[in-house]
Each structure stands twice: as structure tokens, then as C-alpha cells.
Scaffold this active site. Structure first.
Site, PDB file in Angstrom:
ATOM      1  N   GLU A  45      36.910  36.235  47.789  1.00 21.91           N
ATOM      2  CA  GLU A  45      36.663  36.930  47.240  1.00 21.91           C
ATOM      3  C   GLU A  45      36.954  37.586  48.415  1.00 21.91           C
ATOM      4  O   GLU A  45      36.006  37.605  49.640  1.00 21.91           O
ATOM      5  CB  GLU A  45      35.671  37.311  46.243  1.00 21.91           C
ATOM      6  CG  GLU A  45      35.772  38.592  45.853  1.00 21.91           C
ATOM      7  CD  GLU A  45      34.475  38.734  44.515  1.00 21.91           C
ATOM      8  OE1 GLU A  45      34.901  39.689  44.227  1.00 21.91           O
ATOM      9  OE2 GLU A  45      33.143  38.125  44.491  1.00 21.91           O
ATOM     10  N   LYS A 117      39.493  41.293  38.334  1.00 22.84           N
ATOM     11  CA  LYS A 117      38.269  41.486  38.014  1.00 22.84           C
ATOM     12  C   LYS A 117      37.991  41.971  36.450  1.00 22.84           C
ATOM     13  O   LYS A 117      37.568  42.794  36.644  1.00 22.84           O
ATOM     14  CB  LYS A 117      37.416  41.585  39.062  1.00 22.84           C
ATOM     15  CG  LYS A 117      35.668  40.458  39.043  1.00 22.84           C
ATOM     16  CD  LYS A 117      35.484  41.395  39.683  1.00 22.84           C
ATOM     17  CE  LYS A 117      33.802  40.693  40.261  1.00 22.84           C
ATOM     18  NZ  LYS A 117      33.065  40.651  41.926  1.00 22.84           N
ATOM     19  N   CYS A 163      34.647  34.993  40.775  1.00 22.38           N
ATOM     20  CA  CYS A 163      32.708  36.115  40.662  1.00 22.38           C
ATOM     21  C   CYS A 163      31.847  35.926  39.661  1.00 22.38           C
ATOM     22  O   CYS A 163      32.152  35.261  39.447  1.00 22.38           O
ATOM     23  CB  CYS A 163      32.565  37.289  42.016  1.00 22.38           C
ATOM     24  SG  CYS A 163      31.254  36.889  42.653  1.00 22.38           S
TER      25      CYS A 163
END
Length: 288
Positions: A45, A117, A163
Site C-alpha cells: 500500500e 479502497k 488494508c
């Protein structure tokens, strides 16, 4: 017939404030991973920038408008090294919005998937860490599947997340509904959440979905504003961690046998034992 084994390399990259140096380093590590036999290479990331809300506007690139040196490098690296590439994530600008985006490429360097995301990292743990991605970022609004067989690769159908997305089991279960046998999460857990939950969540999502789960972190930089946990890993469908790095820069290599997914799902058929009369997952992305 598609191959049932896949050689994976997770690049745990040391990322700093110099974007061009980060991009150059990533390209070199991709080449090194490919030279070692990797078929699928994964970056962490925010690999082209420091991780932090104040950095995202400065480092963001407009992929849609063709103004992205990072995406250009990723495409070139995939093509030159003849690998499948999951390009970690980097800040992306589209119009007046910023996203934390992951792009995936086939062996010809074609950009074939984009995941933004979906769950923004907004937390406040008193005395330990406060972080709010939503101060600068907008969330993505759809799941993303990267199917290697559609591009002449092994039988890996990959659900992508970034994440904090891993904390929401519904997304991983949605990927199982969508036929995935592997979940990949570029991520940058920190020194509070990492030791507590990094391994736990990887193993949990693997067992939930009876899939391989891969987490790829940046290397730890103790002098950074945000200190990453590191410890990139590969977990099998039984919840066993098959390979893991420490906190330093490095390349994690693993060869996975995708037939393990079929074996585990056959031996413990939780999917067909679910009580859809009591509970069920609903999504506009599921076929009726």
C-alpha cells in the site's frame, strides 16, 4: 487447462518521501522478483509516497487522464518481466476527488483491474493513534476481481482489497460468492494494529472463505510519521501462514497449490452448510 500452482512474490518495499526514488526502487524489485521465478508480483500500500492524509494530495496522480508516472512504470514492468502485477496502491486523483487505488496488470502490461479502497481508515485509539483517511480520500464503491485465467494465467481468481478493507468480513465473503480462491490485500498496518491484528485478520479471512490470503506491507521506517508494521505474509485456506517476512525490506516468495482450496472446501463444506433461511449476504454485485 490452467495451471494449478502459482509462484507469488510480495515486495516489502522501503518507501520514502522521494516519489521518483520509490518508483525506481519498485521497478528494480519487480525485476528481481521476476528473475527469481515469480509469476504474480505484489507491491505494498502507498508504495510511491509516505502514508498520511497530508501527503495524499501532493503525491496523487491522474491515471484516467494519462498523467501517472507510477501507472506507466507498473505497466512497463509487467510487460518487460512478463508477470502478473498487483501494483500495491498509490494516491489517485480523478476530478476533485482523491482515492487510494490499486491497479492490476496482465503479462502484456495491460491495465485490467482497479480497486479503490472501499473502507477508509478512520480510527481514534486514545493515547496510541488517531488517523483519518476521510480528511482527504473518498471511498471506492465496488468490489474488484482479477482473474488470471482470463489472461492465460494459472487458475487464480483474486479478490482485491486494500488494508482496512480486510476488517470487513462481508467483502471477503462477497469475493467467495464471486468465485474467488485468493484474496490479496496490500496494506500498511501500524505499530498498534499490526501486532494485534495483522496475522489474526489474514488467518481469519482465509478460514472464513477457505481461500489463500496474501498481505503485502511496506517495510518499517522508524523515522516516518506513520510507522508500518511490515511482516508481509501468505496464508493458506486452512489458516496456516506459509511464509512471512520480518519488518525489514525484502521479497517474500511462495509457491501456492491452488488445489488446496478445492480440497479444504470439499473436506469441510461450510459453504453449502450455511443457513440462508436465517441469514444471507446481499449485494448489487451478486447475480440473482
Amino acid at each position: 487447462m490452467a495451471a494449478t500452482t502459482l509462484k507469488i512474490a510480495c515486495i516489502q518495499l522501503a518507501c520514502g518521501a522521494d516519489k521518483k526514488a520509490n518508483i525506481k526502487s519498485a521497478a528494480e524489485k519487480i525485476k528481481e522478483a521476476a528473475a527469481g521465478g515469480a509469476e504474480l508480483v505484489i507491491l505494498p500500500e502507498c508504495f510511491n509516497s509516505p502514508y498520511g492524509a497530508k501527503y495524499f494530495p501532493e503525491y496523487a496522480e491522474s491515471v484516467v487522464d494519462g498523467q501517472s508516472e507510477t501507472a506507466e512504470m507498473l505497466s512497463r514492468a509487467a510487460n518487460e518481466n512478463r508477470i502478473f502485477l498487483i501494483g500495491g496502491s498509490f494516491p489517485e486523483r480523478e476530478g476533485d476527488k482523491l482515492y487510494n487505488s490499486c491497479y492490476a496488470f496482465n503479462r502484456d502490461g495491460d491495465m485490467v483491474a482497479r480497486h479503490r479502497k472501499m473502507h477508509l481508515f478512520d480510527i481514534d485509539i486514545p493515547g496510541k493513534i488517531t488517523f483519518k483517511e476521510s480528511e482527504t480520500l473518498s471511498p471506492g464503491d465496488h468490489p474488484t476481481v482479477f482473474d488470471l485465467t482470463e489472461h492465460g494465467g494459472p487458475a487464480a481468481r483474486i479478490g482485491l482489497g486494500i488494508c482496512y478493507d480486510i476488517r470487513f468480513p462481508e467483502l471477503s465473503m462477497l469475493y467467495r460468492h464471486m468465485g474467488c480462491n485468493m484474496l490479496v490485500f496490500p496494506g500498511a498496518f501500524n505499530m498498534v494494529t499490526g501486532p494485534a491484528h495483522w496475522d489474526l485478520l489474514a488467518r481469519g479471512r482465509a478460514v472464513d472463505t477457505q481461500s489463500f490470503t496474501v498481505l503485502c506491507s511496506p517495510a518499517r521506517n522508524a523515522g516516518a510519521d506513520y510507522v508500518a508494521w511490515g511482516h508481509s505474509l501468505v496464508c493458506d485456506p486452512w489458516g496456516e501462514i506459509k511464509g512471512q517476512l520480518d519488518e525489514k525490506e525484502g521479497i517474500l516468495r511462495a509457491e501456492v497449490d491452488l488445489t488446496q482450496v478445492f480440497e479444504r472446501r470439499t473436506n469441510m463444506p461450510t459453504w453449502i452448510q450455511r443457513r440462508s433461511d436465517v441469514y444471507k449476504l446481499e449485494s448489487p454485485f451478486l447475480k440473482k
